[in-house]
Design a protein around this motif. Sequence first.
Motif, mmCIF file in Angstrom:
data_model
loop_
_atom_site.group_PDB
_atom_site.id
_atom_site.type_symbol
_atom_site.label_atom_id
_atom_site.label_comp_id
_atom_site.label_asym_id
_atom_site.label_seq_id
_atom_site.Cartn_x
_atom_site.Cartn_y
_atom_site.Cartn_z
ATOM 1 N N SER A 179 26.877 -17.767 87.746
ATOM 2 C CA SER A 179 26.985 -16.302 87.733
ATOM 3 C C SER A 179 26.138 -15.676 86.628
ATOM 4 O O SER A 179 25.569 -14.590 86.817
ATOM 5 N N LEU A 180 26.006 -16.345 85.481
ATOM 6 C CA LEU A 180 25.245 -15.771 84.376
ATOM 7 C C LEU A 180 23.749 -16.058 84.475
ATOM 8 O O LEU A 180 22.969 -15.546 83.664
ATOM 9 N N SER A 181 23.337 -16.852 85.454
ATOM 10 C CA SER A 181 21.902 -17.071 85.660
ATOM 11 C C SER A 181 21.211 -15.850 86.252
ATOM 12 O O SER A 181 19.989 -15.797 86.330
ATOM 13 N N HIS A 182 21.989 -14.854 86.670
ATOM 14 C CA HIS A 182 21.402 -13.617 87.159
ATOM 15 C C HIS A 182 20.914 -12.739 86.005
ATOM 16 O O HIS A 182 20.221 -11.744 86.245
ATOM 17 N N LEU A 183 21.260 -13.110 84.776
ATOM 18 C CA LEU A 183 20.806 -12.370 83.599
ATOM 19 C C LEU A 183 19.573 -13.038 83.009
ATOM 20 O O LEU A 183 19.459 -14.265 83.007
ATOM 21 N N THR A 184 18.668 -12.241 82.471
ATOM 22 C CA THR A 184 17.558 -12.799 81.701
ATOM 23 C C THR A 184 18.110 -13.344 80.384
ATOM 24 O O THR A 184 19.211 -12.972 79.946
ATOM 25 N N PRO A 185 17.369 -14.232 79.705
ATOM 26 C CA PRO A 185 17.818 -14.699 78.392
ATOM 27 C C PRO A 185 18.080 -13.552 77.421
ATOM 28 O O PRO A 185 19.012 -13.602 76.616
ATOM 29 N N TYR A 186 17.264 -12.510 77.499
ATOM 30 C CA TYR A 186 17.448 -11.343 76.636
ATOM 31 C C TYR A 186 18.798 -10.674 76.909
ATOM 32 O O TYR A 186 19.555 -10.352 75.990
ATOM 33 N N LYS A 187 19.115 -10.463 78.192
ATOM 34 C CA LYS A 187 20.378 -9.828 78.562
ATOM 35 C C LYS A 187 21.557 -10.748 78.255
ATOM 36 O O LYS A 187 22.628 -10.275 77.835
ATOM 37 N N LEU A 188 21.386 -12.047 78.467
ATOM 38 C CA LEU A 188 22.473 -12.971 78.157
ATOM 39 C C LEU A 188 22.748 -12.990 76.658
ATOM 40 O O LEU A 188 23.902 -13.024 76.228
ATOM 41 N N GLN A 189 21.688 -12.941 75.853
ATOM 42 C CA GLN A 189 21.894 -12.904 74.405
ATOM 43 C C GLN A 189 22.669 -11.644 73.999
ATOM 44 O O GLN A 189 23.577 -11.709 73.157
ATOM 45 N N MET A 190 22.327 -10.507 74.587
ATOM 46 C CA MET A 190 23.057 -9.273 74.293
ATOM 47 C C MET A 190 24.528 -9.408 74.670
ATOM 48 O O MET A 190 25.418 -8.993 73.914
#
Length: 432
Positions: free
Chosen positions: A169-180
């Motif tokens: 589910s969290l692979s839909h986020l970019t690394p930048y968005k996941l870090q946020m």
Amino acid sequence: MEKIISFDPVSASMEEDKCKIKPAEFFDIAAIQGFYGLESSGLTGKKDFVRKYWEDITIKLSVRGSIEKLLTKCNNIRVVDLGCGSGEGFDLLTHIPASRPFISGKKCFMLSPDQISYTGVDISGSMIQQGKENYKNHKNVRFEQADLNKGFPLMDEQPFDIYFSSYASLSHLTPYKLQMLVEEIFNHGKPGAIIVFDLIGKYSLEWPKYWNENKIMLPYNMDYLTPLELRGKEPIQWFDVCFWTPAMLFQTLDAASKKMDTCIEIVQTFDRSIFLGRHMETGLFGTPRLNYRYQVNQLFDHEHREEIEHLLINLEWCTEFGKIRPDVWARLCDYKEKWNCIIHLVEALVHGNDSMVSSLIETTSQDISNELKFLTWLYRNAHRFPAVDFWASIMGPQIALILRNIELSFEPALGCGHGLLCVVEITESSGK
């Protein structure tokens, strides 16, 4: 050691969305079509036997130790499921067997439904509605629609004990968005809380053409949900996701923890579904169509007798990719040798080749030799088991479980499975 490949999160956040369909739109359609209801397991489909007895078990075992630790401090657990879909995380977390079942008395699982206060968060309105329908009889289950690209949506609520995610589910986020998102979770959580990541692995055999790809977000699809009789007859819906390596994830976690002045511990990492990834069968990423997953599904089926030779793993088609990631290739070859050793033994047993059985047991490593000895004893004592079909009810499922347990023995993760699992504990924070 894996070389850490640096990436620019700002550039990643500015990448254009070139997908034919947005992920939220795809999952709305999937929910409406019934893929996220309370369906039973079978040989195919979203919730096949491999999902239930292999992948779900891997997730459960990865978090079991951390939940046991939480239960020493409190009896009731607050869970937020990030990208919850229709709420399958609730079912996963309430069906984790205790590690010491004979001491647990009548309690079948570590957590009962009454011990969890569960909040599911998902961008898809249809998923949220399906979840509410699936768990309408559970007063301690609720769902909230929110976009995780905008951060953690429950900052005003009490801290959670588990910040959970499953099945990419969290692979839909970019690394930048996941870090946020992780930064806000670190700010929201308290010491002792755990975060569960389940991301798409970069070095899966399903897409070796991506191994050397530098783009952050790459095309993906879930055409494996399409019934076999309809594949190729309907357009494939592609959308971009992030394919993760452990180094990328650790870099993201390290940056977030430093920014929020939070101390964390990487508890465990696993590569899930190394040979059984969903797209091993579709061939939609330019690879051969290999039906290992379907064959293992048949091993788990108590009404089916498998032809064991179809389970042998062949990696000759992808030897060239070993030069890109020698460490990944070494693990794949190691797993292949151990996997095939199990299959060769069963073949020898079936054909009465006692000399081959003895040779395999005597020439393998101690861990695999013990498994071979057990399977040999099991097969030769079939008459002791009051099963109508010994193979389908006992032998086949046991072979599948051993193959699964070999995969579970490989640590730490290299990103070579369909799923990259990582469990993180917030240990302390100077600001709390």
